[in-house]
Scaffold this motif. Structure first.
Motif, PDB file in Angstrom:
ATOM      1  N   ARG A   1       0.835  -1.206   0.000  1.00  0.00           N
ATOM      2  CA  ARG A   1       0.000   0.000   0.000  1.00  0.00           C
ATOM      3  C   ARG A   1       0.869   1.254   0.000  1.00  0.00           C
ATOM      4  O   ARG A   1       0.600   2.214  -0.728  1.00  0.00           O
ATOM      5  N   THR A   2       1.917   1.235   0.824  1.00  0.00           N
ATOM      6  CA  THR A   2       2.807   2.390   0.892  1.00  0.00           C
ATOM      7  C   THR A   2       3.506   2.616  -0.435  1.00  0.00           C
ATOM      8  O   THR A   2       3.621   3.757  -0.908  1.00  0.00           O
TER       9      THR A   2
ATOM     10  N   TYR B   1       3.454  -4.313  -5.984  1.00  0.00           N
ATOM     11  CA  TYR B   1       2.458  -3.470  -6.654  1.00  0.00           C
ATOM     12  C   TYR B   1       1.114  -4.188  -6.787  1.00  0.00           C
ATOM     13  O   TYR B   1       0.060  -3.584  -6.605  1.00  0.00           O
TER      14      TYR B   1
ATOM     15  N   HIS C   1      -0.971   4.740 -11.640  1.00  0.00           N
ATOM     16  CA  HIS C   1      -2.218   4.288 -11.030  1.00  0.00           C
ATOM     17  C   HIS C   1      -3.350   4.315 -12.042  1.00  0.00           C
ATOM     18  O   HIS C   1      -4.187   3.402 -12.094  1.00  0.00           O
TER      19      HIS C   1
ATOM     20  N   ALA D   1      -1.727  -4.076  -3.646  1.00  0.00           N
ATOM     21  CA  ALA D   1      -2.490  -2.852  -3.403  1.00  0.00           C
ATOM     22  C   ALA D   1      -3.308  -2.421  -4.612  1.00  0.00           C
ATOM     23  O   ALA D   1      -4.273  -1.660  -4.468  1.00  0.00           O
TER      24      ALA D   1
ATOM     25  N   ASP E   1       1.098   4.072  -2.859  1.00  0.00           N
ATOM     26  CA  ASP E   1       0.851   5.477  -2.516  1.00  0.00           C
ATOM     27  C   ASP E   1       2.003   6.356  -2.990  1.00  0.00           C
ATOM     28  O   ASP E   1       1.794   7.468  -3.485  1.00  0.00           O
ATOM     29  N   GLU E   2       3.223   5.853  -2.840  1.00  0.00           N
ATOM     30  CA  GLU E   2       4.390   6.613  -3.285  1.00  0.00           C
ATOM     31  C   GLU E   2       4.381   6.810  -4.790  1.00  0.00           C
ATOM     32  O   GLU E   2       4.655   7.908  -5.286  1.00  0.00           O
TER      33      GLU E   2
ATOM     34  N   LYS F   1       1.825   6.772  -6.691  1.00  0.00           N
ATOM     35  CA  LYS F   1       0.733   7.697  -7.025  1.00  0.00           C
ATOM     36  C   LYS F   1       1.215   9.140  -6.909  1.00  0.00           C
ATOM     37  O   LYS F   1       0.816   9.999  -7.694  1.00  0.00           O
ATOM     38  N   GLU F   2       2.058   9.402  -5.913  1.00  0.00           N
ATOM     39  CA  GLU F   2       2.578  10.750  -5.731  1.00  0.00           C
ATOM     40  C   GLU F   2       3.610  11.097  -6.801  1.00  0.00           C
ATOM     41  O   GLU F   2       3.587  12.185  -7.371  1.00  0.00           O
TER      42      GLU F   2
END
Length: 487
Positions: free
Chosen positions: A373-374, A468, A387, A471, A377-378, A380-381
């Motif tokens: 998940r982390t 990957y 994503h 998540a 999220d990274e 995505k940023e």
């Protein structure tokens, strides 16, 4: 190996010693946390201009370490690179705002969007780092850049004099560039800005003896800059990559356990034996804990048991964890690795407190889910388009035929989705980069493979690594399940 620490004591040590904040932008390195894996030695060489690495592998960590005289000294000793003791280091760009040394993101984007050439901008940053007197009297960066553009002879003289002075002092002037993903929201502009840095770095490498640039950069951004400055390929001969082997990851883990200020940490050092204190308060693990997989596995077994369940068929704990955190180019970021272990200890303490080991195997599984998940999220940023591209594959199982992927993207009209995503982000000026081949799906797959988000199997089918896949809600028969949504 005999141990006098029980499971609860080890959990206390793990909870206290492992870093709770996994973002290098908010955690500064110290003599206690500085870890020197053998694979990173080339990156610290003064003449290594380009240091490539994905998120969480140590780019900002090393950049900040080089800016610190004490940490440079430690690295010089442990890597046996004496030149690190004879540097004058300054920042040319980074995540921390320092408008005296370089423009902040908003000012930089304003300058570039108004027509400032990236090469002129970075030339000015270099002259400020070298202490050009006239520029010290000018405040706004736009005016500084104009002065440099109008005084080319003074620019060359400043560089030549700084080079000669560094030679007479027996030092090298090094300017560091980091956090380049924050340069500009538009991929094309970001590529041009990076190309400007690379052009300047190559000029310093070829034209001076004692002035160097060191550029910490994501591999995809380096490749993108090559489109705008092909000569940057000349820098690849002395480039380095920040990679982490399984032995490096566990070496980092044991380094943290042995460098905490507690009795449990001291006990851990006694019972693993062979630690040295080369710098006051800094304990260096024995070579067996740094590079011998059998010794590492034996030590980790004391903490987590040998198997991911009742027997070896469930998996070996030492290899299972990094194998399930590996991306498509077979790399594991230390941030993901430590994130998984922190979560594993939390789960064990909350749900398996009576377990015979400090870490329960179910905690390790949950740790991999958390790290996944982390990591997503990274990305995505850093790369929001990833994503968007993987979204249409949700609910599928891997490995999957490439034609199926292309069909799902076509049905979702992925090109339109990516275009809309880019327009939305440009309207709010978010600093992110997009794909180069939004309308060419096969090449988009190749780009995702290069990033490590996908990989192509020998039979041609497309796979996603667990870090990957989980998540992104994509299945795999017999694989680690995606986390269940809590009611």
């Amino acid at each position: 190996m005999t141990t006098a620490l029980g499971p609860e004591q080890y959990r206390t040590l793990l909870s206290a010693a492992l870093p709770s904040a996994q973002d290098a932008d908010t955690v500064n390195p110290t003599v206690h946390t500085l870890f020197t894996p053998d694979s990173h030695r080339l990156a610290l060489h003064v003449d290594t201009t380009v240091v490539r690495g994905g998120r969480g592998v140590g780019k900002t960590f090393w950049c900040r370490s080089l800016l610190d005289t004490k940490l440079r000294s430690v690295a010089a000793e442990e890597y046996r690179i004496d030149r690190l003791n004879h540097l004058d280091v300054s920042a040319g760009y980074g995540a921390q705002l320092d408008p005296r040394r370089y423009p902040g993101p908003s000012e930089l984007r304003s300058l570039v969007d108004s027509g400032t050439r990236p090469y002129d901008l970075w030339n000015t940053v270099l002259l400020v780092a070298l202490g050009q007197q006239e520029l010290q009297k000018i405040g706004p960066w736009g005016e500084r850049i104009a002065w440099v553009r109008e005084h080319p002879a003074e620019r060359d003289r400043t560089i030549a004099e700084a080079d000669q002075q560094a030679r007479s002092e027996g030092i090298t002037r090094v300017v560091l560039f980091d956090a380049l993903e924050h340069l500009h929201w538009d991929r094309g502009q970001a590529d041009r800005l990076v190309a400007g840095i690379l052009q300047l770095a190559l000029e310093m490498r070829l034209g001076t003896r004692h002035i160097r640039c060191k550029i910490f950069i994501r591999p995809d951004m380096f490749d993108g800059a090559l489109l705008h400055f092909p000569d940057a390929s000349k820098l690849t001969s002395n480039a380095a990559s920040l990679q982490w082997s399984t032995a490096n990851l566990y070496g980092l883990f044991f380094h943290y356990l042995g460098n905490h200020d507690s009795e449990e940490s001291a006990a851990f050092r006694r019972f693993t034996s062979g630690w040295t204190e080369r710098t006051e308060g800094r304990h260096v693990p024995p070579s067996t804990l740094l590079g011998d997989k059998k010794s590492q596995a034996d030590t980790f077994t004391v903490l987590a048991g040998p198997y991911m369940g009742a027997n070896y068929r469930k998996g070996i704990t030492y290899t299972w964890l990094p194998n399930h955190l590996m991306d498509g180019v077979e790399q594991v970021s230390p941030r993901s690795f430590l994130n998984a272990l922190v979560k594993a200890v939390e789960v064990t303490s909350a749900q398996y407190v009576a377990h015979e080991y400090a870490i329960h195997h179910e905690g390790i599984r949950r740790g991999v889910q958390s790290a996944s998940r982390t990591r997503v999220d990274e990305i995505k940023e850093d790369l929001p388009w990833v994503h968007t591209a993987i979204g249409p594959l949700a609910g599928q199982q891997v490995p999957i035929d490439q034609d199926t992927v292309l069909g799902l993207w076509t049905d979702a009209d992925l090109t339109r989705l990516l275009s809309r995503e880019a327009d939305r982000r440009s309207s709010v000026e978010e600093v992110r980069t997009g794909p180069r081949f939004a309308d060419d799906y096969p090449r988009l797959i190749d780009e995702l493979i290069t990033l490590g988000v996908m990989r192509r199997r020998k039979d041609g089918r497309i796979d996603l690594p667990d870090v990957y896949r989980i998540a992104f809600s994509i299945g795999r028969k017999g694989g680690v399940p995606a986390p269940k949504v809590q009611a």
